[in-house]
Design a protein around this motif. Structure first.
Motif, mmCIF file in Angstrom:
data_model
loop_
_atom_site.group_PDB
_atom_site.id
_atom_site.type_symbol
_atom_site.label_atom_id
_atom_site.label_comp_id
_atom_site.label_asym_id
_atom_site.label_seq_id
_atom_site.Cartn_x
_atom_site.Cartn_y
_atom_site.Cartn_z
ATOM 1 N N UNK A 70 35.930 45.916 40.749
ATOM 2 C CA UNK A 70 37.342 45.704 40.780
ATOM 3 C C UNK A 70 38.409 46.224 39.490
ATOM 4 N N UNK A 71 39.243 46.948 39.836
ATOM 5 C CA UNK A 71 40.204 47.493 38.716
ATOM 6 C C UNK A 71 41.624 46.661 38.727
ATOM 7 N N UNK A 72 41.683 45.557 38.140
ATOM 8 C CA UNK A 72 43.014 44.751 38.403
ATOM 9 C C UNK A 72 44.266 45.686 37.886
ATOM 10 N N UNK A 73 45.008 45.498 38.505
ATOM 11 C CA UNK A 73 46.518 46.286 38.123
ATOM 12 C C UNK A 73 47.368 45.470 37.174
ATOM 13 N N UNK A 74 47.349 44.114 37.416
ATOM 14 C CA UNK A 74 47.828 42.991 36.827
ATOM 15 C C UNK A 74 47.237 41.808 37.182
ATOM 16 N N UNK A 75 47.412 40.693 35.977
ATOM 17 C CA UNK A 75 46.503 39.777 36.003
ATOM 18 C C UNK A 75 47.141 38.277 37.034
ATOM 19 N N UNK A 76 48.142 38.816 37.840
ATOM 20 C CA UNK A 76 48.716 38.110 38.890
ATOM 21 C C UNK A 76 48.236 38.430 40.356
ATOM 22 N N UNK A 77 47.441 39.594 40.384
ATOM 23 C CA UNK A 77 47.217 40.028 41.657
ATOM 24 C C UNK A 77 46.359 39.247 42.566
ATOM 25 N N UNK A 78 45.907 39.607 43.784
ATOM 26 C CA UNK A 78 45.368 38.387 44.772
ATOM 27 C C UNK A 78 44.098 39.158 45.133
ATOM 28 N N UNK A 79 43.008 38.583 44.968
ATOM 29 C CA UNK A 79 41.591 38.918 45.604
ATOM 30 C C UNK A 79 41.106 37.934 46.641
ATOM 31 N N UNK A 103 31.827 41.165 50.008
ATOM 32 C CA UNK A 103 32.978 42.424 49.915
ATOM 33 C C UNK A 103 34.289 41.532 49.209
ATOM 34 N N UNK A 104 35.161 42.812 48.846
ATOM 35 C CA UNK A 104 36.405 42.127 48.252
ATOM 36 C C UNK A 104 37.430 43.140 48.573
ATOM 37 N N UNK A 105 38.626 42.783 48.307
ATOM 38 C CA UNK A 105 39.830 43.645 48.339
ATOM 39 C C UNK A 105 40.931 42.886 47.439
ATOM 40 N N UNK A 106 41.731 43.739 46.746
ATOM 41 C CA UNK A 106 42.865 43.255 45.889
ATOM 42 C C UNK A 106 44.306 43.831 46.370
ATOM 43 N N UNK A 107 44.971 42.968 46.286
ATOM 44 C CA UNK A 107 46.369 43.104 46.678
ATOM 45 C C UNK A 107 47.364 42.764 45.663
ATOM 46 N N UNK A 108 48.440 43.650 45.352
ATOM 47 C CA UNK A 108 49.468 43.084 44.559
ATOM 48 C C UNK A 108 50.756 42.434 45.549
ATOM 49 N N UNK A 109 51.661 42.278 45.074
ATOM 50 C CA UNK A 109 52.687 41.461 45.617
ATOM 51 C C UNK A 109 53.068 42.402 46.730
ATOM 52 N N UNK A 110 53.284 43.976 46.472
ATOM 53 C CA UNK A 110 53.956 44.549 47.614
ATOM 54 C C UNK A 110 52.750 44.850 48.734
ATOM 55 N N UNK A 111 51.546 45.141 48.241
ATOM 56 C CA UNK A 111 50.748 45.331 49.401
ATOM 57 C C UNK A 111 50.394 44.032 50.224
ATOM 58 N N UNK A 120 39.473 48.296 47.567
ATOM 59 C CA UNK A 120 38.424 47.391 48.188
ATOM 60 C C UNK A 120 36.996 47.784 48.199
ATOM 61 N N UNK A 121 36.160 46.796 48.114
ATOM 62 C CA UNK A 121 34.609 47.222 48.047
ATOM 63 C C UNK A 121 34.317 48.042 49.291
ATOM 64 N N UNK A 122 33.107 48.875 49.054
ATOM 65 C CA UNK A 122 32.844 49.536 50.421
ATOM 66 C C UNK A 122 32.359 48.742 51.339
ATOM 67 N N UNK A 123 32.763 49.199 52.634
ATOM 68 C CA UNK A 123 32.362 48.139 53.787
ATOM 69 C C UNK A 123 33.255 47.110 53.939
ATOM 70 N N UNK A 124 34.342 46.924 53.067
ATOM 71 C CA UNK A 124 35.155 45.760 53.305
ATOM 72 C C UNK A 124 36.311 45.912 54.594
ATOM 73 N N UNK A 125 36.178 44.881 55.353
ATOM 74 C CA UNK A 125 36.841 44.786 56.586
ATOM 75 C C UNK A 125 37.726 43.583 56.613
ATOM 76 N N UNK A 126 39.024 43.378 56.498
ATOM 77 C CA UNK A 126 39.920 42.408 56.663
ATOM 78 C C UNK A 126 39.962 41.630 58.033
ATOM 79 N N UNK A 127 39.255 40.486 57.829
ATOM 80 C CA UNK A 127 39.138 39.674 59.086
ATOM 81 C C UNK A 127 40.561 38.919 59.414
ATOM 82 N N UNK A 128 40.722 38.692 60.761
ATOM 83 C CA UNK A 128 42.168 37.998 61.069
ATOM 84 C C UNK A 128 42.656 37.130 60.301
ATOM 85 N N UNK A 129 41.584 35.960 60.200
ATOM 86 C CA UNK A 129 41.777 34.734 59.377
ATOM 87 C C UNK A 129 42.612 34.958 58.000
#
Length: 220
Positions: A70-79, A103-111, A120-129
Motif C-alpha cells: 500500500x502507498x498511503x496518500x495521507x495518514x488519515x486515509x481509510x483501509x 486483500x486490501x483497498x485504500x480510500x481517501x475522503x473523496x473516494x 487495491x491489492x490484486x484480486x480485491x473485491x469489495x463485499x457488500x457489507x
C-alpha cells in the motif's frame, strides 16, 4: 450475515488470535517498504477506529512485489482489510496480511463517496457489507481525533537536536536526486526552520511533492 464477510472492530480483533478477520480503520502511520527476511516485501501500517482511538493497531503487510504494497496518500486515509490473520508475538497482538488469501483497498475522503479505492491489492473485491462501513468512515474523517507520530518523540523541525531520534509531521515540498545517487527531501512543518539534512534510505516512488509524511528519524 456470513462471518467471513463481517467487519469487526479492532478492539474485538484482539481476542481473535490465530483467526482470520475483516477490519476497517484510519491509517495513522505507515512505515517505509523494505525487504523481509525472506523473499517478500513488507510494510507496517498502524490503524485506529472508534473502538481503538487511544492506541495504534499494527498491520504487517507482506507481498511478493514491491508495487503491491500500500502507498498511503495521507495518514488519515481509510483501509479495508479482508482475511488478515490475528497473531501474537512476544506478548503483542497484530494483524498479518497473508499474500495467499488476504486483500486490501485504500480510500481517501473523496473516494469513500462512490467506494472506488485509489489503490487495491490484486484480486480485491469489495463485499457488500463493506460499502456502508466505508461511507460511514468517510463521514467521520472530519471529526475523528487524529494525531501524527508518537507524541513522546514528536518535535517540530525548529526544535531538533543532533544525535536524537524523533518523529515529525511535515509536508514534502520537493524531492531531488543528488550526484551520489542519494535522495534529498525538502520538507516543511509550518515553522521557521534552518536548512536540515536527513540521512535516509528509501524508494522515491513512495514520496511525491504535496504529500504529508510522518517520519521517525535521527538527525545527524
Amino acid at each position: 450475515m456470513n462471518n467471513r464477510h463481517s467487519i469487526i472492530p479492532i478492539r474485538d480483533a484482539l481476542s481473535r488470535v490465530n483467526q482470520k478477520v475483516n477490519l476497517i480503520g484510519f491509517v495513522r502511520e505507515s512505515s517505509f517498504p523494505r525487504k523481509s527476511l525472506g523473499t517478500d516485501y513488507v510494510s507496517i501500517l498502524k490503524i485506529v477506529d472508534e473502538s481503538y482511538k487511544d492506541e495504534e493497531f499494527s498491520v504487517h503487510i507482506f507481498t511478493e512485489k514491491l508495487e503491491h504494497l500500500p502507498v498511503i496518500r495521507s495518514y488519515k486515509d481509510i483501509i479495508i482489510l479482508y482475511q488478515v490473520k490475528i497473531e501474537e508475538f512476544n506478548g503483542r497482538i497484530d494483524a498479518v496480511f497473508k499474500k495467499k488469501f488476504s486483500s486490501y483497498a485504500l480510500f481517501d475522503e473523496q473516494s469513500c463517496i462512490d467506494c472506488n479505492p485509489y489503490q487495491a491489492s490484486p484480486g480485491f473485491r469489495l463485499l457488500r457489507p463493506g460499502i456502508g462501513f466505508i461511507r460511514r468512515m468517510g463521514n467521520l474523517c472530519a471529526t475523528f481525533p487524529f494525531r501524527g507520530g508518537m507524541d513522546e518523540y514528536r518535535l517540530s523541525l525548529k526544535h531538533l537536536k543532533t544525535k536524537e531520534y524523533f518523529d515529525v509531521v511535515c509536508k514534502v515540498l520537493h524531492v531531488e536526486k543528488t550526484a551520489n545517487n542519494a535522495w534529498m527531501l525538502f520538507v516543511w512543518d509550518g515553522t521557521d526552520t534552518p536548512p536540515l539534512s536527513f540521512n535516509m534510505h528509501f524508494l522515491y516512488r513512495w514520496i511525491s511533492p504535496a504529500h504529508f509524511l510522518v517520519l521517525g528519524l535521527s538527525y545527524e
